[in-house]
Design a protein around this motif. Structure first.
Motif, PDB file in Angstrom:
ATOM      1  N   UNK A 327     122.274 154.477   1.954  1.00 25.80           N
ATOM      2  CA  UNK A 327     121.551 155.182   3.019  1.00 25.80           C
ATOM      3  C   UNK A 327     122.028 156.621   3.205  1.00 25.80           C
ATOM      4  N   UNK A 328     123.059 157.013   2.459  1.00 26.28           N
ATOM      5  CA  UNK A 328     123.595 158.381   2.522  1.00 26.28           C
ATOM      6  C   UNK A 328     123.933 158.771   3.957  1.00 26.28           C
ATOM      7  N   UNK A 329     124.751 157.923   4.560  1.00 22.19           N
ATOM      8  CA  UNK A 329     125.128 158.093   5.966  1.00 22.19           C
ATOM      9  C   UNK A 329     126.624 157.827   6.136  1.00 22.19           C
ATOM     10  N   UNK A 330     127.177 158.220   7.295  1.00 25.80           N
ATOM     11  CA  UNK A 330     128.537 157.773   7.606  1.00 25.80           C
ATOM     12  C   UNK A 330     128.526 156.318   8.066  1.00 25.80           C
ATOM     13  N   UNK A 331     129.461 155.527   7.557  1.00 26.66           N
ATOM     14  CA  UNK A 331     129.624 154.148   8.002  1.00 26.66           C
ATOM     15  C   UNK A 331     131.020 154.026   8.615  1.00 26.66           C
ATOM     16  N   UNK A 332     131.093 153.430   9.799  1.00 18.21           N
ATOM     17  CA  UNK A 332     132.359 153.340  10.532  1.00 18.21           C
ATOM     18  C   UNK A 332     132.904 151.929  10.525  1.00 18.21           C
ATOM     19  N   UNK A 333     134.220 151.838  10.456  1.00 16.47           N
ATOM     20  CA  UNK A 333     134.906 150.567  10.652  1.00 16.47           C
ATOM     21  C   UNK A 333     135.780 150.746  11.880  1.00 16.47           C
ATOM     22  N   UNK A 334     135.394 150.073  12.948  1.00 14.70           N
ATOM     23  CA  UNK A 334     136.054 150.256  14.233  1.00 14.70           C
ATOM     24  C   UNK A 334     137.006 149.090  14.466  1.00 14.70           C
ATOM     25  N   UNK A 335     138.299 149.374  14.391  1.00 14.63           N
ATOM     26  CA  UNK A 335     139.286 148.312  14.611  1.00 14.63           C
ATOM     27  C   UNK A 335     140.226 148.760  15.734  1.00 14.63           C
ATOM     28  N   UNK A 336     141.382 148.138  15.825  1.00  9.87           N
ATOM     29  CA  UNK A 336     142.326 148.509  16.883  1.00  9.87           C
ATOM     30  C   UNK A 336     143.741 148.144  16.454  1.00  9.87           C
ATOM     31  N   UNK A 337     144.709 148.540  17.280  1.00 13.12           N
ATOM     32  CA  UNK A 337     146.117 148.297  16.934  1.00 13.12           C
ATOM     33  C   UNK A 337     146.399 146.811  16.766  1.00 13.12           C
ATOM     34  N   UNK A 338     145.833 146.000  17.626  1.00 12.51           N
ATOM     35  CA  UNK A 338     146.075 144.552  17.543  1.00 12.51           C
ATOM     36  C   UNK A 338     145.636 144.028  16.172  1.00 12.51           C
ATOM     37  N   UNK A 339     144.461 144.419  15.766  1.00 12.39           N
ATOM     38  CA  UNK A 339     143.960 143.957  14.472  1.00 12.39           C
ATOM     39  C   UNK A 339     144.795 144.533  13.324  1.00 12.39           C
ATOM     40  N   UNK A 340     145.122 145.815  13.445  1.00 12.87           N
ATOM     41  CA  UNK A 340     145.879 146.498  12.388  1.00 12.87           C
ATOM     42  C   UNK A 340     147.224 145.823  12.151  1.00 12.87           C
ATOM     43  N   UNK A 341     147.888 145.432  13.237  1.00 10.91           N
ATOM     44  CA  UNK A 341     149.272 144.968  13.150  1.00 10.91           C
ATOM     45  C   UNK A 341     149.432 143.453  13.146  1.00 10.91           C
ATOM     46  N   UNK A 424     117.719 148.594   9.998  1.00 15.65           N
ATOM     47  CA  UNK A 424     117.417 147.336  10.683  1.00 15.65           C
ATOM     48  C   UNK A 424     117.447 146.162   9.718  1.00 15.65           C
ATOM     49  N   UNK A 425     116.872 146.377   8.555  1.00 20.40           N
ATOM     50  CA  UNK A 425     116.796 145.278   7.589  1.00 20.40           C
ATOM     51  C   UNK A 425     118.138 144.968   6.949  1.00 20.40           C
ATOM     52  N   UNK A 426     119.052 145.919   7.034  1.00 18.85           N
ATOM     53  CA  UNK A 426     120.352 145.706   6.398  1.00 18.85           C
ATOM     54  C   UNK A 426     121.398 145.214   7.392  1.00 18.85           C
ATOM     55  N   UNK A 427     120.996 144.985   8.660  1.00 19.29           N
ATOM     56  CA  UNK A 427     121.974 144.655   9.710  1.00 19.29           C
ATOM     57  C   UNK A 427     122.720 143.353   9.413  1.00 19.29           C
ATOM     58  N   UNK A 428     123.999 143.350   9.746  1.00 22.91           N
ATOM     59  CA  UNK A 428     124.824 142.149   9.595  1.00 22.91           C
ATOM     60  C   UNK A 428     124.702 141.345  10.887  1.00 22.91           C
ATOM     61  N   UNK A 429     124.195 140.103  10.833  1.00 21.06           N
ATOM     62  CA  UNK A 429     123.977 139.323  12.058  1.00 21.06           C
ATOM     63  C   UNK A 429     125.302 138.906  12.695  1.00 21.06           C
ATOM     64  N   UNK A 430     125.288 138.670  14.013  1.00 15.64           N
ATOM     65  CA  UNK A 430     126.513 138.206  14.674  1.00 15.64           C
ATOM     66  C   UNK A 430     126.830 136.760  14.300  1.00 15.64           C
ATOM     67  N   UNK A 431     128.070 136.350  14.569  1.00 16.72           N
ATOM     68  CA  UNK A 431     128.518 135.002  14.218  1.00 16.72           C
ATOM     69  C   UNK A 431     128.589 134.130  15.471  1.00 16.72           C
ATOM     70  N   UNK A 432     127.952 132.955  15.400  1.00 17.69           N
ATOM     71  CA  UNK A 432     127.943 132.024  16.537  1.00 17.69           C
ATOM     72  C   UNK A 432     129.021 130.975  16.332  1.00 17.69           C
ATOM     73  N   UNK A 433     129.715 130.606  17.404  1.00 18.54           N
ATOM     74  CA  UNK A 433     130.661 129.486  17.336  1.00 18.54           C
ATOM     75  C   UNK A 433     130.656 128.734  18.658  1.00 18.54           C
TER      76      UNK A 433
END
Ligand SMILES: Cc1ncc(C[n+]2csc(CCOP(=O)(O)OP(=O)(O)O)c2C)c(N)n1
Ligand code: SF4
Ligand SMILES: [Mg+2]
Lengths: 545, 275
Positions: A327-341, A424-433
């Motif tokens: 898509x020639x766009x910026x894609x972000x990965x949003x994490x945090x310290x808890x996940x990182x460590x 929209x068509x490439x969206x990753x659906x959420x996970x149900x549990x």
């Protein structure tokens, strides 16, 4: 069987070494475990503590108080953690760890050796088989671990909390290792960065790869430079990324906008820590969602992922590079310290085939910004054919030359911004549990996934019916993503590590969905399963049972 | 497919026309095909240069031509990379990049149209503006000391440092060609009369002062001494050329594949705790 230990000490005293060595041994011996840390922004002194949870089943979160065992490497540990020791729990006092230290010094010539002795002690407490421990450890640590076992025996703690190793020999990764691995699997070959907690170790792992793999890490003079270097590399044909935290990302914003305008693919990791400004540099928060969704002046398309497990982080990091390209766009990965460590055992098989981008073709008629049917112009790189590749931060024509043709301007905006429809068509659906039929659905995103999942399971065991829904993609949010889950007809609760309920607000803005309650935490620490259970129980049953 | 002069967004008489001709000729004389040349630039009048030369380009943001050039060169060592911008872009907004890029010792050519003014935004003080100069944001006159770009480049360890003048076109063409061919970071500060906003440093002003150095100075200190000369006499030419300076080459990335072994190595790394 579930055992939680906390190791507390001053920065630089060895508590991290104990955690590191313990998790290495636990992984080698096939235990299910989860480890995370709570540390101060200093190199010596203060009080840091490292938490390891070991169980006979998969665990991916902190269980919450009480502790089953406390190892005190400083006096503060007693004051801070001892009140949370459970009845019958093991308290390894400062006097006892001193004794271990002095014996380590006299027997092995250094205090540092006591870290391994403490690990040996821990392994003995959980009943690890001594022969297997001896086999799994290296020559130089064997005696030290054995010494730890004899301490446990001397003090009558051996096998006190026996846990069978049931994980098999699995892979053990922390969140930042997972991101670096995912990036490399995704064919990323260039990373530029400026050190900033909690993103630095992504750079470290990438630069370690550069010792032998065809990848390069460049330490930039600042984050502005980092993002521009990565865009230069991407323009030149090499998949590229940057990683930073909120303050560094603030500096990168102009580069995000530049990526949007020039349609240069880039992947950006934002490992969140509490703000504003320098905030709590080594703690965790999820307060930069709004920032990322809106970062960069002007209008252009973007994707924001917020992985909730190691496997998901690897997968999304890997796929981010394909999506950024496509898509020639910026894609972000949003994490945090808890996940990182947090260090986790990966139970599912990992897809470890590295990807490779076939070089795009270009002919003499090539135009970088050709207006096409689907709104995606062909990507090509300089020097690979006779065609020239020209990109511009000004509004430009199809060839990439500056233009002030305002009719063309409108068409170019439609091309760049209209890409949202393709996303929209490439969206990753959420996970149900949890209980899919439950009236109450708890929403979360990013690193809270596995904490919530266990809380929902635990409450289910008490007869409290709940379902959880985790968003690994937080932007864009589309109607299709939530369609199967009937959000409009259920009671919605959101769980977030911020004060403003940013995800709930985004959900309302994007999809008109309103949550009725929020569980918010923003003191810099992650949720524990126990604490989340208390909050959800109160919401669902209307009281603290 | 060269751009017609009328399509160029510069004022008639602007020094950039001569610089463009010199750059175009220098590129024509290079043993490198145009398809292998990338010009990066920032924003400003000078930064429009890539639009008027037929090579690849990345016309980025104000001040950021150098990080772009670094990223391109590291990703694709096979490309010839030239960063082109004005004095405001290279020495002001991108001043730290100028310092730090030289330290990276990459084979990049840094060219600067130095008109001692922010021209595109209509004449404000730049890092090289003379003290006392009056303009829209300095109605009482500029109070700052000017930056000496060639002296700064030398002190940062740039192995090739030159000063050119738009009024000496063929001399400038040779300087640019030599800078591009030099293996290492080369800096050419080009004195560029701005007929619209710089009423002091005009063609006449330079004409009275500029003189050509016959050869590079021997040794860094001699070069620095000459670099500091500014006023009644202004030397142009190659100030310094250090053939011995080491040049860093990036490894080949493009087209190389990550192997299963690379992935195995990655999985074997220990966790770290970093602030
Ligand atoms: C971040 C940012 N700040 C300010 C500007 C406005 N701006 C554009 S060009 C320029 C100065 C240009 O000066 P110089 O680099 O010397 O180029 P010249 O026009 O003199 O050739 C400024 C301040 C901008 N485009 N971006
Ligand atoms: S304003 Fe000055 S620098 Fe810009 S085009 Fe005109 S003369 Fe040249
Ligand atoms: Mg200028």
């Amino acid at each position: 069987m579930d055992f939680s230990v906390v190791i507390g000490g001053e920065a630089g005293q060895g508590a991290f070494s104990v955690e590191l060595e313990a998790t290495e041994m636990l992984a080698a011996l096939g235990y299910h475990f989860f480890a995370t840390k709570n540390y101060m922004s200093r190199v010596r002194g203060g009080h840091n503590f490292h938490m390891i949870r070991i169980a006979d089943h998969p665990v991916h979160a902190l269980s919450g108080y009480p502790w089953d065992m406390i190892m005190a490497l400083d006096g503060e540990t007693e004051r801070r953690h001892r009140p949370n020791l459970r009845e019958g729990g093991i308290y390894l006092s400062r006097e006892m760890t001193r004794e271990i230290e002095s014996e380590a010094r006299s027997a092995f010539g250094s205090v540092v050796a006591s870290n391994s002795v403490l690990v040996g002690f821990l392994l003995s407490v959980i009943g690890a088989d001594s022969d297997r421990v001896a086999n799994a450890s290296g020559e130089e640590r064997r005696e030290l671990l054995k010494r730890g076992r004899s301490f446990a025996e001397r003090w009558n703690f051996a096998g006190h909390f026996a846990i069978p190793p049931r994980a098999g020999t699995g892979c053990r990764l922390d969140g930042n290792q997972a991101l670096a691995l995912g990036a490399i699997l995704g064919g990323c070959q260039f990373m530029a960065g400026y050190p900033m907690t909690p993103a630095t170790s992504i750079m470290h792992h990438f630069s370690m790869a550069a010792r032998s793999a065809p990848v390069h890490f460049e330490q930039a003079e600042d984050e502005i430079s980092a993002v521009n270097m990565a865009l230069g590399a991407s323009y030149a044909g090499v998949r590229a990324m940057v990683a930073t935290s909120g303050g560094g990302f603030a500096l990168m914003q102009e580069g995000v906008s530049l990526a949007g305008m020039t349609e240069t693919p880039i992947v950006i990791v934002l490992a969140q820590r509490p703000g504003p400004a320098t905030g709590l540099p080594t703690r965790t928060e999820q307060a930069d969602l709004n920032f990322v969704v809106h970062a960069g002046h002007g209008e252009f398309a973007r994707i924001v992922f917020a992985p909730g497990s190691i496997n998901e982080a690897i997968r999304l990091a890997r796929d981010s590079f394909d999506l950024a390209d496509r898509f020639q766009i910026p894609v972000f990965l949003l994490t945090d310290q808890y996940f990182a460590d947090s260090v986790q055992v990966v139970e599912e098989a990992l897809a470890l085939e590295p990807r490779f981008r076939e070089p795009p073709a270009a002919d003499a008629a090539y135009r970088r910004y050709r207006l096409t049917e689907d709104g995606i112009s062909p990507l090509a790189f300089p020097g690979l054919s006779d065609s020239l590749v020209r990109v511009d931060s000004d509004e430009h024509d199809e060839e990439g030359k500056i233009t002030e043709d305002l009719e063309l301007r409108t068409r170019m905006v439609d091309k760049r911004f209209g890409r949202r429809d393709l996303l929209r068509n490439a969206a990753v659906p959420p996970t149900l549990f949890g209980n899919g039929e439950a009236d109450t659905l708890v929403l979360c995103w990013g690193s809270n996934r596995l904490i919530l999942q266990e809380a929902v399971e635990r409450l289910g065991g008490e007869g409290i019916r709940l379902a959880g829904l985790h968003f690994g993609q937080v932007y864009p949010l589309t109607a299709e993503m939530i369609a199967p889950h009937g959000l409009k007809s259920r009671r919605l609760v959101s769980v977030e590590n911020n004060a403003g309920g940013q995800f709930a607000a985004l959900l309302k803005r994007e999809l008109g969905i309103e949550v009725s309650e929020s569980v918010l935490k923003y003191n810099g620490e992650c949720f524990t399963v126990g604490e989340l259970c208390r909050s959800l129980r109160r919401i669902v049953t209307g009281g603290d049972r | 497919m060269t751009t017609a002069r009328s399509d160029i967004a510069w004022c008639p008489g602007c020094g950039n026309f001569a610089i463009r001709d010199a750059l175009e000729k220098a590129i024509r004389e290079l043993p490198v095909p145009r398809k292998d040349i990338v010009l990066t630039s920032g924003i400003g009048q000078a930064a429009k240069m890539p639009h008027y030369i037929d090579v690849n380009f990345f016309n980025g943001l104000h001040g950021r031509s150098l990080p772009l050039a670094v990223g391109i060169k590291l990703a694709r060592p096979d490309l010839t990379v030239i960063a082109y911008s004005g004095d405001g872009c290279h020495y002001g907004e991108g001043g730290n990049h100028f310092i730090q890029t030289i330290r990276r010792r990459l084979d990049i050519t840094i060219l600067v149209s130095d008109n001692q003014v922010y021209a595109l935004t209509k004449g404000q003080t730049s890092p090289t503006t003379d003290p006392g100069t009056v303009n829209s944001l300095d109605p009482e006159g500029n109070r700052n000391l000017p930056l000496n770009p060639v002296l700064l480049a030398l002190s940062m360890g740039a192995p090739f440092v030159a000063r050119g003048y738009a009024g000496e076109k063929s001399h400038l063409k040779d300087l640019i060609r030599e800078a591009i061919l030099f293996r290492g970071t080369s800096v050419v500060d080009i004195l560029q009369p701005c007929v619209s906003f710089n009423r002091t440093n005009t063609y006449e002003w330079y004409g009275d002062r500029v003189y050509r150095l016959r050869k590079p100075r021997t040794g860094l200190f001699q070069a620095m001494k000459t670099a500091a000369v500014w006023g009644d006499r202004i030397p142009i030419g190659v100030l310094y050329r250090n053939e011995e300076a080491e040049c860093r080459t990036g490894k080949t990335l493009y087209g190389e594949r990550i192997t299963d072994e690379d992935i195995r190595n990655q999985l074997g790394l220990p966790c770290v705790m970093m602030r």
